[in-house]
Design a protein around this motif. Structure first.
Motif, PDB file in Angstrom:
ATOM      1  N   UNK A  67       0.895  -1.145   0.000  1.00  0.00           N
ATOM      2  CA  UNK A  67       0.000   0.000   0.000  1.00  0.00           C
ATOM      3  C   UNK A  67       0.940   1.202   0.000  1.00  0.00           C
ATOM      4  N   UNK A  68       1.114   1.867  -1.155  1.00  0.00           N
ATOM      5  CA  UNK A  68       2.103   2.943  -1.275  1.00  0.00           C
ATOM      6  C   UNK A  68       2.060   3.929  -0.118  1.00  0.00           C
ATOM      7  N   UNK A  69       3.243   4.180   0.453  1.00  0.00           N
ATOM      8  CA  UNK A  69       3.370   5.124   1.548  1.00  0.00           C
ATOM      9  C   UNK A  69       2.826   4.634   2.872  1.00  0.00           C
ATOM     10  N   UNK A  70       2.387   3.357   2.951  1.00  0.00           N
ATOM     11  CA  UNK A  70       1.708   2.900   4.156  1.00  0.00           C
ATOM     12  C   UNK A  70       2.212   1.553   4.685  1.00  0.00           C
ATOM     13  N   UNK A  71       2.011   0.456   3.937  1.00  0.00           N
ATOM     14  CA  UNK A  71       2.313  -0.881   4.438  1.00  0.00           C
ATOM     15  C   UNK A  71       2.926  -1.753   3.338  1.00  0.00           C
ATOM     16  N   UNK A  72       3.889  -2.576   3.742  1.00  0.00           N
ATOM     17  CA  UNK A  72       4.451  -3.611   2.869  1.00  0.00           C
ATOM     18  C   UNK A  72       4.245  -4.944   3.582  1.00  0.00           C
ATOM     19  N   UNK A  73       3.782  -5.931   2.810  1.00  0.00           N
ATOM     20  CA  UNK A  73       3.639  -7.289   3.338  1.00  0.00           C
ATOM     21  C   UNK A  73       4.469  -8.215   2.459  1.00  0.00           C
ATOM     22  N   UNK A  74       5.207  -9.118   3.099  1.00  0.00           N
ATOM     23  CA  UNK A  74       6.064 -10.026   2.350  1.00  0.00           C
ATOM     24  C   UNK A  74       6.105 -11.384   3.041  1.00  0.00           C
ATOM     25  N   UNK A  75       6.487 -12.409   2.296  1.00  0.00           N
ATOM     26  CA  UNK A  75       6.525 -13.764   2.826  1.00  0.00           C
ATOM     27  C   UNK A  75       7.762 -14.491   2.312  1.00  0.00           C
ATOM     28  N   UNK A  76       8.044 -15.620   2.956  1.00  0.00           N
ATOM     29  CA  UNK A  76       9.127 -16.506   2.518  1.00  0.00           C
ATOM     30  C   UNK A  76       8.515 -17.859   2.254  1.00  0.00           C
ATOM     31  N   UNK A  77       9.279 -18.728   1.623  1.00  0.00           N
ATOM     32  CA  UNK A  77       8.815 -20.108   1.493  1.00  0.00           C
ATOM     33  C   UNK A  77       8.659 -20.653   2.899  1.00  0.00           C
ATOM     34  N   UNK A  78       7.605 -21.369   3.123  1.00  0.00           N
ATOM     35  CA  UNK A  78       7.337 -21.849   4.461  1.00  0.00           C
ATOM     36  C   UNK A  78       6.443 -20.870   5.182  1.00  0.00           C
ATOM     37  N   UNK A  79       6.445 -20.916   6.484  1.00  0.00           N
ATOM     38  CA  UNK A  79       5.472 -20.134   7.249  1.00  0.00           C
ATOM     39  C   UNK A  79       5.872 -18.703   7.588  1.00  0.00           C
ATOM     40  N   UNK A  80       7.060 -18.286   7.280  1.00  0.00           N
ATOM     41  CA  UNK A  80       7.557 -16.988   7.751  1.00  0.00           C
ATOM     42  C   UNK A  80       7.111 -15.831   6.871  1.00  0.00           C
ATOM     43  N   UNK A  81       6.852 -14.682   7.507  1.00  0.00           N
ATOM     44  CA  UNK A  81       6.501 -13.480   6.768  1.00  0.00           C
ATOM     45  C   UNK A  81       6.814 -12.243   7.578  1.00  0.00           C
ATOM     46  N   UNK A  82       6.620 -11.090   6.950  1.00  0.00           N
ATOM     47  CA  UNK A  82       6.921  -9.816   7.592  1.00  0.00           C
ATOM     48  C   UNK A  82       5.887  -8.775   7.163  1.00  0.00           C
ATOM     49  N   UNK A  83       5.558  -7.902   8.100  1.00  0.00           N
ATOM     50  CA  UNK A  83       4.690  -6.760   7.832  1.00  0.00           C
ATOM     51  C   UNK A  83       5.441  -5.514   8.270  1.00  0.00           C
ATOM     52  N   UNK A  84       5.445  -4.488   7.406  1.00  0.00           N
ATOM     53  CA  UNK A  84       6.148  -3.235   7.709  1.00  0.00           C
ATOM     54  C   UNK A  84       5.176  -2.083   7.523  1.00  0.00           C
ATOM     55  N   UNK A  85       5.014  -1.277   8.557  1.00  0.00           N
ATOM     56  CA  UNK A  85       4.154  -0.094   8.521  1.00  0.00           C
ATOM     57  C   UNK A  85       5.035   1.146   8.596  1.00  0.00           C
ATOM     58  N   UNK A  86       4.801   2.079   7.701  1.00  0.00           N
ATOM     59  CA  UNK A  86       5.574   3.326   7.683  1.00  0.00           C
ATOM     60  C   UNK A  86       4.794   4.418   8.408  1.00  0.00           C
ATOM     61  N   UNK A  87       5.489   5.148   9.276  1.00  0.00           N
ATOM     62  CA  UNK A  87       4.926   6.344   9.888  1.00  0.00           C
ATOM     63  C   UNK A  87       5.740   7.527   9.360  1.00  0.00           C
ATOM     64  N   UNK A  88       5.475   8.708   9.836  1.00  0.00           N
ATOM     65  CA  UNK A  88       6.228   9.872   9.345  1.00  0.00           C
ATOM     66  C   UNK A  88       7.687   9.840   9.772  1.00  0.00           C
ATOM     67  N   UNK A  89       8.011   9.070  10.817  1.00  0.00           N
ATOM     68  CA  UNK A  89       9.384   9.056  11.319  1.00  0.00           C
ATOM     69  C   UNK A  89       9.993   7.673  11.465  1.00  0.00           C
ATOM     70  N   UNK A  90       9.192   6.611  11.322  1.00  0.00           N
ATOM     71  CA  UNK A  90       9.711   5.274  11.642  1.00  0.00           C
ATOM     72  C   UNK A  90       9.098   4.174  10.776  1.00  0.00           C
ATOM     73  N   UNK A  91       9.677   2.991  10.920  1.00  0.00           N
ATOM     74  CA  UNK A  91       9.150   1.764  10.336  1.00  0.00           C
ATOM     75  C   UNK A  91       8.822   0.822  11.488  1.00  0.00           C
ATOM     76  N   UNK A  92       7.602   0.325  11.529  1.00  0.00           N
ATOM     77  CA  UNK A  92       7.193  -0.673  12.513  1.00  0.00           C
ATOM     78  C   UNK A  92       7.222  -2.010  11.781  1.00  0.00           C
ATOM     79  N   UNK A  93       8.003  -2.950  12.300  1.00  0.00           N
ATOM     80  CA  UNK A  93       8.225  -4.216  11.593  1.00  0.00           C
ATOM     81  C   UNK A  93       7.884  -5.388  12.508  1.00  0.00           C
ATOM     82  N   UNK A  94       7.093  -6.311  11.991  1.00  0.00           N
ATOM     83  CA  UNK A  94       6.770  -7.536  12.710  1.00  0.00           C
ATOM     84  C   UNK A  94       7.085  -8.738  11.842  1.00  0.00           C
ATOM     85  N   UNK A  95       7.798  -9.708  12.400  1.00  0.00           N
ATOM     86  CA  UNK A  95       8.117 -10.949  11.697  1.00  0.00           C
ATOM     87  C   UNK A  95       7.343 -12.072  12.379  1.00  0.00           C
TER      88      UNK A  95
END
Length: 121
Positions: A67-95
């Motif tokens: 979602x441009x300027x907002x969120x990136x979602x990505x995955x790997x083979x298997x069960x692992x993935x990552x979500x990244x949320x952009x704010x005006x000053x930071x990146x919030x990342x969950x694996x």
């Protein structure tokens, strides 16, 4: 997030857009400068990481949604993935390591990001 009872959430971090770590779990991967720059570029110019892949701590993920300027979602083979949320000053990342909680990970990362935005970050 990392203490979720079924250990599905394995790592989380809040990293300033300048690269400074605001908070992270002890097992969060070391994010390289180039990786952070590419992630930031993807928010502004979506498409690059969709073809190249998103790298986080040297681990390659396949981008499954931006979602441009907002969120990136990505995955790997298997069960692992990552979500990244952009704010005006930071990146919030969950694996996460359990694909069954993908939506929960997305919701938590986005909620933390929205809270930071409301506080001016």
């Amino acid at each position: 997030m990392s203490s979720y009872e079924d250990k599905a959430y394995q790592a989380a971090a809040i990293i300033g857009q300048d690269g400074k770590v605001w908070a992270q779990t002890s097992n969060f991967p070391q994010v390289k400068v180039e990786e952070r720059i590419e992630i930031m570029r993807e928010f502004d110019e979506p498409g690059t990481l969709t073809t190249m892949g998103l790298y986080l701590g040297g681990t390659k993920y396949v981008v499954i949604g931006v979602e441009p300027g907002d969120v990136i979602r990505a995955t790997r083979k298997g069960p692992e993935g990552v979500t990244i949320k952009k704010t005006s000053a930071a990146l919030v990342i969950g694996i996460y390591y359990n694909p069954g909680i993908l939506n929960s990970c997305n919701a938590i990362v986005e909620m933390v990001g929205e809270d930071l935005i409301k506080q001016g970050y």
